[in-house]
Design a protein around this motif. Sequence first.
Motif, PDB file in Angstrom:
ATOM      1  N   THR A 182       6.857   4.111   7.846  1.00  0.00           N
ATOM      2  CA  THR A 182       6.548   5.519   7.685  1.00  0.00           C
ATOM      3  C   THR A 182       5.572   5.655   6.522  1.00  0.00           C
ATOM      4  N   ARG A 183       5.386   6.861   5.986  1.00  0.00           N
ATOM      5  CA  ARG A 183       4.474   7.074   4.870  1.00  0.00           C
ATOM      6  C   ARG A 183       5.256   7.438   3.627  1.00  0.00           C
ATOM      7  N   CYS A 184       4.879   6.828   2.494  1.00  0.00           N
ATOM      8  CA  CYS A 184       5.470   7.146   1.206  1.00  0.00           C
ATOM      9  C   CYS A 184       4.378   7.629   0.260  1.00  0.00           C
ATOM     10  N   GLU A 185       4.683   8.656  -0.518  1.00  0.00           N
ATOM     11  CA  GLU A 185       3.750   9.123  -1.540  1.00  0.00           C
ATOM     12  C   GLU A 185       3.707   8.122  -2.686  1.00  0.00           C
ATOM     13  N   ILE A 186       2.562   8.027  -3.361  1.00  0.00           N
ATOM     14  CA  ILE A 186       2.435   7.080  -4.469  1.00  0.00           C
ATOM     15  C   ILE A 186       1.728   7.745  -5.646  1.00  0.00           C
ATOM     16  N   SER A 187       1.926   7.157  -6.819  1.00  0.00           N
ATOM     17  CA  SER A 187       1.131   7.475  -8.003  1.00  0.00           C
ATOM     18  C   SER A 187       0.860   6.158  -8.716  1.00  0.00           C
ATOM     19  N   VAL A 188      -0.270   6.067  -9.395  1.00  0.00           N
ATOM     20  CA  VAL A 188      -0.695   4.827 -10.027  1.00  0.00           C
ATOM     21  C   VAL A 188      -0.902   5.053 -11.518  1.00  0.00           C
ATOM     22  N   ALA A 189      -0.282   4.194 -12.339  1.00  0.00           N
ATOM     23  CA  ALA A 189      -0.482   4.216 -13.790  1.00  0.00           C
ATOM     24  C   ALA A 189      -1.099   2.895 -14.206  1.00  0.00           C
ATOM     25  N   GLN A 190      -2.152   2.964 -15.012  1.00  0.00           N
ATOM     26  CA  GLN A 190      -2.859   1.758 -15.427  1.00  0.00           C
ATOM     27  C   GLN A 190      -2.761   1.548 -16.932  1.00  0.00           C
ATOM     28  N   LYS A 191      -2.692   0.267 -17.308  1.00  0.00           N
ATOM     29  CA  LYS A 191      -2.689  -0.099 -18.722  1.00  0.00           C
ATOM     30  C   LYS A 191      -3.401  -1.426 -18.852  1.00  0.00           C
ATOM     31  N   GLY A 192      -4.616  -1.397 -19.426  1.00  0.00           N
ATOM     32  CA  GLY A 192      -5.400  -2.618 -19.498  1.00  0.00           C
ATOM     33  C   GLY A 192      -5.762  -3.091 -18.102  1.00  0.00           C
ATOM     34  N   GLY A 193      -5.544  -4.360 -17.822  1.00  0.00           N
ATOM     35  CA  GLY A 193      -5.816  -4.903 -16.497  1.00  0.00           C
ATOM     36  C   GLY A 193      -4.639  -4.818 -15.558  1.00  0.00           C
ATOM     37  N   ASP A 194      -3.522  -4.212 -16.016  1.00  0.00           N
ATOM     38  CA  ASP A 194      -2.316  -4.112 -15.198  1.00  0.00           C
ATOM     39  C   ASP A 194      -2.149  -2.687 -14.683  1.00  0.00           C
ATOM     40  N   SER A 195      -1.320  -2.550 -13.655  1.00  0.00           N
ATOM     41  CA  SER A 195      -1.034  -1.229 -13.112  1.00  0.00           C
ATOM     42  C   SER A 195       0.371  -1.215 -12.531  1.00  0.00           C
ATOM     43  N   SER A 196       0.918  -0.008 -12.452  1.00  0.00           N
ATOM     44  CA  SER A 196       2.233   0.204 -11.838  1.00  0.00           C
ATOM     45  C   SER A 196       2.088   1.265 -10.765  1.00  0.00           C
ATOM     46  N   VAL A 197       2.531   0.927  -9.549  1.00  0.00           N
ATOM     47  CA  VAL A 197       2.475   1.859  -8.430  1.00  0.00           C
ATOM     48  C   VAL A 197       3.892   2.376  -8.185  1.00  0.00           C
ATOM     49  N   THR A 198       4.068   3.676  -8.366  1.00  0.00           N
ATOM     50  CA  THR A 198       5.366   4.306  -8.098  1.00  0.00           C
ATOM     51  C   THR A 198       5.360   4.842  -6.670  1.00  0.00           C
ATOM     52  N   ALA A 217       3.038  -8.375  -8.787  1.00  0.00           N
ATOM     53  CA  ALA A 217       3.709  -9.243  -9.756  1.00  0.00           C
ATOM     54  C   ALA A 217       5.215  -9.045  -9.808  1.00  0.00           C
ATOM     55  N   GLY A 218       5.740  -7.952  -9.269  1.00  0.00           N
ATOM     56  CA  GLY A 218       7.173  -7.722  -9.329  1.00  0.00           C
ATOM     57  C   GLY A 218       7.489  -6.252  -9.141  1.00  0.00           C
ATOM     58  N   SER A 219       8.773  -5.918  -9.299  1.00  0.00           N
ATOM     59  CA  SER A 219       9.194  -4.536  -9.120  1.00  0.00           C
ATOM     60  C   SER A 219      10.350  -4.233 -10.050  1.00  0.00           C
ATOM     61  N   ASP A 220      10.835  -2.979  -9.994  1.00  0.00           N
ATOM     62  CA  ASP A 220      11.981  -2.594 -10.807  1.00  0.00           C
ATOM     63  C   ASP A 220      13.298  -2.913 -10.112  1.00  0.00           C
ATOM     64  N   SER A 221      13.236  -3.638  -8.995  1.00  0.00           N
ATOM     65  CA  SER A 221      14.450  -4.050  -8.286  1.00  0.00           C
ATOM     66  C   SER A 221      14.811  -5.480  -8.664  1.00  0.00           C
ATOM     67  N   SER A 222      16.096  -5.784  -8.664  1.00  0.00           N
ATOM     68  CA  SER A 222      16.550  -7.156  -8.948  1.00  0.00           C
ATOM     69  C   SER A 222      16.496  -8.035  -7.704  1.00  0.00           C
ATOM     70  N   ASP A 223      16.186  -7.447  -6.532  1.00  0.00           N
ATOM     71  CA  ASP A 223      16.112  -8.223  -5.297  1.00  0.00           C
ATOM     72  C   ASP A 223      14.853  -9.087  -5.271  1.00  0.00           C
ATOM     73  N   GLU A 224      14.855 -10.080  -4.386  1.00  0.00           N
ATOM     74  CA  GLU A 224      13.721 -11.009  -4.278  1.00  0.00           C
ATOM     75  C   GLU A 224      12.429 -10.257  -3.966  1.00  0.00           C
ATOM     76  N   PHE A 225      11.361 -10.633  -4.671  1.00  0.00           N
ATOM     77  CA  PHE A 225      10.041 -10.008  -4.494  1.00  0.00           C
ATOM     78  C   PHE A 225       9.080 -11.041  -3.935  1.00  0.00           C
ATOM     79  N   ARG A 226       8.386 -10.708  -2.833  1.00  0.00           N
ATOM     80  CA  ARG A 226       7.411 -11.626  -2.262  1.00  0.00           C
ATOM     81  C   ARG A 226       6.329 -10.814  -1.557  1.00  0.00           C
ATOM     82  N   PHE A 227       5.191 -11.444  -1.344  1.00  0.00           N
ATOM     83  CA  PHE A 227       4.102 -10.732  -0.673  1.00  0.00           C
ATOM     84  C   PHE A 227       3.177 -11.718   0.020  1.00  0.00           C
ATOM     85  N   THR A 228       2.465 -11.214   1.028  1.00  0.00           N
ATOM     86  CA  THR A 228       1.382 -11.937   1.684  1.00  0.00           C
ATOM     87  C   THR A 228       0.176 -11.002   1.689  1.00  0.00           C
TER      88      THR A 228
END
Length: 254
Positions: A182-198, A217-228
């Motif tokens: 489905t579709r989720c709304e997002i917002s992006v916060a940047q700091k230096g060369g890093d960013s956080s997508v909510t 690079a990761g998330s605020d969840s303790s579950d396994e994080f992976r990507f392709t």
Amino acid sequence: MLIAAPLCLAALPALAQDAPGTIISIIGGLAPDDLLNIRATASPGGKIEARLPNGAAVKNYGCKAVNNYPWCKVEDTQDAHITGWAPARYLSPNNPASPPEDTATSATAAAAPRPPPEEPQLDIAARLGGGDPADPPSAAEIGQTAMQDAYALAFAAAANAQSDTALDAGIPCARHVGQPMTRCEISVAQKGGDSSVTVTWPDRGARIINFHDGKPAGSDSSDEFRFTREGSLNMIRIGVSERFEITDALALGE
């Protein structure tokens, strides 16, 4: 992690060439629990029309390169309503032929009047009528014309930048096992060369996905994080159920 799964097409005699210009391709190379996105357009950000597993057979009408990344126009052999574009690297074999143009699009293009060819741009001296050495343009005239050109170029660049950097209102996402994207709304916060997508779920709640040097690079969840990755698209999985698709441009706030 993608799994290179060679396919033995010789063992599939029924999947012969379907028609002139069409071949049958087999989907492969996906991780065991992943599905291949069939998109409405040849783009990592195109709308997802369907998702097909390893081993599925599709009619392959031809491929083309988009930003140096090959995509093929396909149709599910089991359901003619499922059509779209898929990355060529997950299709064996892929079809080097150019895909057929959409009939309606071709007819519209043929009926539309064609603009006259652009004429070569004259240099400033010729545009000011100073082609004759006996009557060269003054320095003030040359400066005024150059300034007008600079303003025109700056306006065009600003318009293109506004068009190219307009962010989508949301991203494809899924929260539960077996749930369609489905579709989720997002917002992006940047700091230096890093960013956080909510990412905000349609039924409330949120997930924060962190990017470092432009990569997930990761998330605020303790579950396994992976990507392709598919071209510039990051296909992110968290735990056994959460799925997100975030382009590099969105992650970088561009």
